[in-house]
Design a protein around this motif. Structure first.
Motif, PDB file in Angstrom:
ATOM      1  N   ALA A   1       0.756  -1.247   0.272  1.00  0.00           N
ATOM      2  CA  ALA A   1       0.036   0.087   0.113  1.00  0.00           C
ATOM      3  C   ALA A   1       0.967   1.128   0.570  1.00  0.00           C
ATOM      4  CB  ALA A   1      -0.754   0.143   1.500  1.00  0.00           C
ATOM      5  N   ARG A   2       1.927   0.788   1.161  1.00  0.00           N
ATOM      6  CA  ARG A   2       2.625   2.347   1.068  1.00  0.00           C
ATOM      7  C   ARG A   2       3.916   2.666  -0.281  1.00  0.00           C
ATOM      8  NH1 ARG A   2       7.842   3.798   4.707  1.00  0.00           N
ATOM      9  NH2 ARG A   2       9.009   5.274   3.715  1.00  0.00           N
ATOM     10  N   SER A   3       3.733   1.612  -0.800  1.00  0.00           N
ATOM     11  CA  SER A   3       5.150   1.412  -2.561  1.00  0.00           C
ATOM     12  C   SER A   3       3.588   1.912  -3.439  1.00  0.00           C
ATOM     13  CB  SER A   3       5.442  -0.007  -2.921  1.00  0.00           C
ATOM     14  OG  SER A   3       5.377   0.552  -4.331  1.00  0.00           O
ATOM     15  N   ASN A   4       2.652   2.103  -3.171  1.00  0.00           N
ATOM     16  CA  ASN A   4       1.712   1.857  -3.924  1.00  0.00           C
ATOM     17  C   ASN A   4       1.513   3.752  -4.505  1.00  0.00           C
ATOM     18  OD1 ASN A   4       0.844  -0.774  -5.598  1.00  0.00           O
ATOM     19  ND2 ASN A   4      -0.688  -0.475  -4.183  1.00  0.00           N
ATOM     20  N   LEU A   5       0.909   4.484  -2.673  1.00  0.00           N
ATOM     21  CA  LEU A   5       1.348   4.946  -2.719  1.00  0.00           C
ATOM     22  C   LEU A   5       2.180   6.403  -2.617  1.00  0.00           C
ATOM     23  CD1 LEU A   5      -0.808   5.287   1.070  1.00  0.00           C
ATOM     24  CD2 LEU A   5      -1.512   6.657  -1.011  1.00  0.00           C
ATOM     25  N   GLU A   6       3.056   5.655  -3.119  1.00  0.00           N
ATOM     26  CA  GLU A   6       5.024   6.895  -3.301  1.00  0.00           C
ATOM     27  C   GLU A   6       4.935   6.170  -5.080  1.00  0.00           C
ATOM     28  OE1 GLU A   6       7.666   5.690  -0.429  1.00  0.00           O
ATOM     29  OE2 GLU A   6       6.191   7.291   1.163  1.00  0.00           O
ATOM     30  N   ALA A   7       4.609   5.781  -5.737  1.00  0.00           N
ATOM     31  CA  ALA A   7       4.611   5.192  -6.604  1.00  0.00           C
ATOM     32  C   ALA A   7       5.685   5.870  -7.978  1.00  0.00           C
ATOM     33  CB  ALA A   7       3.729   4.222  -7.266  1.00  0.00           C
ATOM     34  N   ARG A   8       4.278   7.680  -7.461  1.00  0.00           N
ATOM     35  CA  ARG A   8       4.504   8.606  -8.740  1.00  0.00           C
ATOM     36  C   ARG A   8       5.107   9.943  -8.618  1.00  0.00           C
ATOM     37  NH1 ARG A   8       1.627   6.395 -12.878  1.00  0.00           N
ATOM     38  NH2 ARG A   8       0.108   4.064 -11.563  1.00  0.00           N
ATOM     39  N   ASN A   9       6.064   9.867  -6.699  1.00  0.00           N
ATOM     40  CA  ASN A   9       6.569  10.740  -6.606  1.00  0.00           C
ATOM     41  C   ASN A   9       8.133  10.135  -5.959  1.00  0.00           C
ATOM     42  OD1 ASN A   9       6.354   9.990  -4.051  1.00  0.00           O
ATOM     43  ND2 ASN A   9       4.786   9.812  -3.318  1.00  0.00           N
ATOM     44  N   ALA A  10       9.113  11.551  -5.243  1.00  0.00           N
ATOM     45  CA  ALA A  10      10.095  11.444  -5.656  1.00  0.00           C
ATOM     46  C   ALA A  10      10.236  10.367  -4.276  1.00  0.00           C
ATOM     47  CB  ALA A  10      10.767  12.984  -4.893  1.00  0.00           C
TER      48      ALA A  10
ATOM     49  N   ASN B   1       8.229   3.126 -15.865  1.00  0.00           N
ATOM     50  CA  ASN B   1       7.310   2.010 -16.414  1.00  0.00           C
ATOM     51  C   ASN B   1       6.373   1.644 -14.693  1.00  0.00           C
ATOM     52  OD1 ASN B   1       8.393   0.477 -19.231  1.00  0.00           O
ATOM     53  ND2 ASN B   1      10.400   2.548 -18.018  1.00  0.00           N
ATOM     54  N   THR B   2       6.062   2.833 -13.775  1.00  0.00           N
ATOM     55  CA  THR B   2       5.408   2.305 -12.921  1.00  0.00           C
ATOM     56  C   THR B   2       4.274   1.226 -12.768  1.00  0.00           C
ATOM     57  OG1 THR B   2       5.706   4.817 -12.529  1.00  0.00           O
ATOM     58  CG2 THR B   2       4.314   3.528 -11.031  1.00  0.00           C
ATOM     59  N   ASP B   3       3.207   2.156 -13.846  1.00  0.00           N
ATOM     60  CA  ASP B   3       1.980   0.577 -14.214  1.00  0.00           C
ATOM     61  C   ASP B   3       2.617  -0.674 -13.580  1.00  0.00           C
ATOM     62  OD1 ASP B   3       0.198   2.133 -13.871  1.00  0.00           O
ATOM     63  OD2 ASP B   3      -0.391   3.197 -16.424  1.00  0.00           O
ATOM     64  N   LEU B   4       3.630  -1.348 -14.591  1.00  0.00           N
ATOM     65  CA  LEU B   4       3.735  -2.631 -15.083  1.00  0.00           C
ATOM     66  C   LEU B   4       4.703  -3.489 -13.528  1.00  0.00           C
ATOM     67  CD1 LEU B   4       5.851  -2.647 -18.832  1.00  0.00           C
ATOM     68  CD2 LEU B   4       3.384  -3.479 -18.194  1.00  0.00           C
ATOM     69  N   TRP B   5       5.058  -2.396 -13.378  1.00  0.00           N
ATOM     70  CA  TRP B   5       5.951  -2.471 -12.068  1.00  0.00           C
ATOM     71  C   TRP B   5       5.271  -2.811 -10.633  1.00  0.00           C
ATOM     72  CZ3 TRP B   5       6.746   0.956  -7.921  1.00  0.00           C
ATOM     73  CH2 TRP B   5       6.867   1.847  -8.530  1.00  0.00           C
ATOM     74  N   LEU B   6       4.165  -2.073 -10.904  1.00  0.00           N
ATOM     75  CA  LEU B   6       3.173  -2.411  -9.535  1.00  0.00           C
ATOM     76  C   LEU B   6       2.288  -3.102  -9.849  1.00  0.00           C
ATOM     77  CD1 LEU B   6       1.715   1.258  -9.397  1.00  0.00           C
ATOM     78  CD2 LEU B   6       3.539   0.301  -7.539  1.00  0.00           C
ATOM     79  N   ALA B   7       1.854  -3.519 -10.902  1.00  0.00           N
ATOM     80  CA  ALA B   7       1.132  -4.615 -11.247  1.00  0.00           C
ATOM     81  C   ALA B   7       1.577  -6.355 -11.060  1.00  0.00           C
ATOM     82  CB  ALA B   7       0.973  -4.571 -12.997  1.00  0.00           C
ATOM     83  N   ASP B   8       3.114  -5.509 -10.748  1.00  0.00           N
ATOM     84  CA  ASP B   8       4.092  -6.956 -11.330  1.00  0.00           C
ATOM     85  C   ASP B   8       4.471  -7.040  -9.014  1.00  0.00           C
ATOM     86  OD1 ASP B   8       4.547  -7.744 -13.412  1.00  0.00           O
ATOM     87  OD2 ASP B   8       7.159  -7.069 -12.833  1.00  0.00           O
TER      88      ASP B   8
END
Length: 210
Positions: free
Chosen positions: A107-116, A162-169
């Motif tokens: 959950a934390r990784s998903n929240l921070e995936a698109r920021n610094a 490539n955020t969407d790909l590694w979040l799906a993984d």
């Protein structure tokens, strides 16, 4: 400010791509920035050198580590061996607390995936996957390798594209952990790491020819 404080601050900068690979870290400018003499700066750079993030030459000039293609291939070969092995050891002994920790890290990784802070969330998730194996030396070696790879990735802004790909993984890995399927989880992790390696290698080729 202590040398440990300075090293922590600089490591965060490096892992956010603030200093490109191969760039010089001038001790004088850093001493001014942190309001200290050069001695704690020198000690901080030595700490970063031991962590594999900085090269310090005999004349005390410090440069951000710059990985060649061969360096990247070697690092990922080691990561594939070590991380896949540790995950295979971790899944059979995962407790409900371990799975809750993995859920939180995802959950934390998903929240921070698109920021610094994306790389911090990514590191937290992978650490949560491996921690149940209770092999601290094994994990320490992995984290050293991951850290130097993260430095290159952050500097070239590769995986964030490539955020969407590694979040799906990550989500798939979480699900496989909950199902206790070590074989499929290891296969997913292997594909995940191989994908990251290829993206970074492609980026290095583009930078070299661009």
């Amino acid at each position: 400010m202590t040398s440990e404080d300075i090293a922590t601050a600089l490591e965060k900068d490096l892992l956010r791509g603030a200093f490109p690979p191969g760039s010089t870290l001038p001790q004088g400018a850093l001493a001014t920035r942190f309001g200290v003499s050069r001695i704690p700066v020198r000690d901080a750079l030595a700490q970063l050198a031991r962590a594999g993030l900085v090269d310090v030459t005999p004349n005390r000039r410090a440069r951000v580590v710059q990985m060649s293609r061969a360096d990247v291939v070697e690092a990922y070969d080691l990561r594939l061996l070590l991380e896949c092995d540790l995950l295979a050891r971790a899944i059979p002994v995962m407790t409900q607390d371990d799975l809750h920790h993995i859920d939180y890290a995802l959950a934390r990784s998903n929240l921070e995936a698109r920021n610094a802070n994306w790389s911090e969330g990514d590191a937290l998730f992978h650490s949560a996957l491996y921690a149940p194996a209770r092999r601290p030396r094994h994990l320490s070696i992995i984290e050293t390798l991951r850290c130097v790879c993260r430095l290159q990735i952050a500097a070239y802004d590769t995986l964030p594209a490539n955020t969407d790909l590694w979040l799906a993984d990550h989500a798939h890995l979480r699900d496989l952990c909950h199902h206790g399927d070590a074989t499929k989880a290891v296969a997913c992790l292997r594909s995940h790491l191989e994908g990251a390696r290829e993206v970074l290698l492609d980026t290095l080729s583009t930078k070299k020819t661009g």
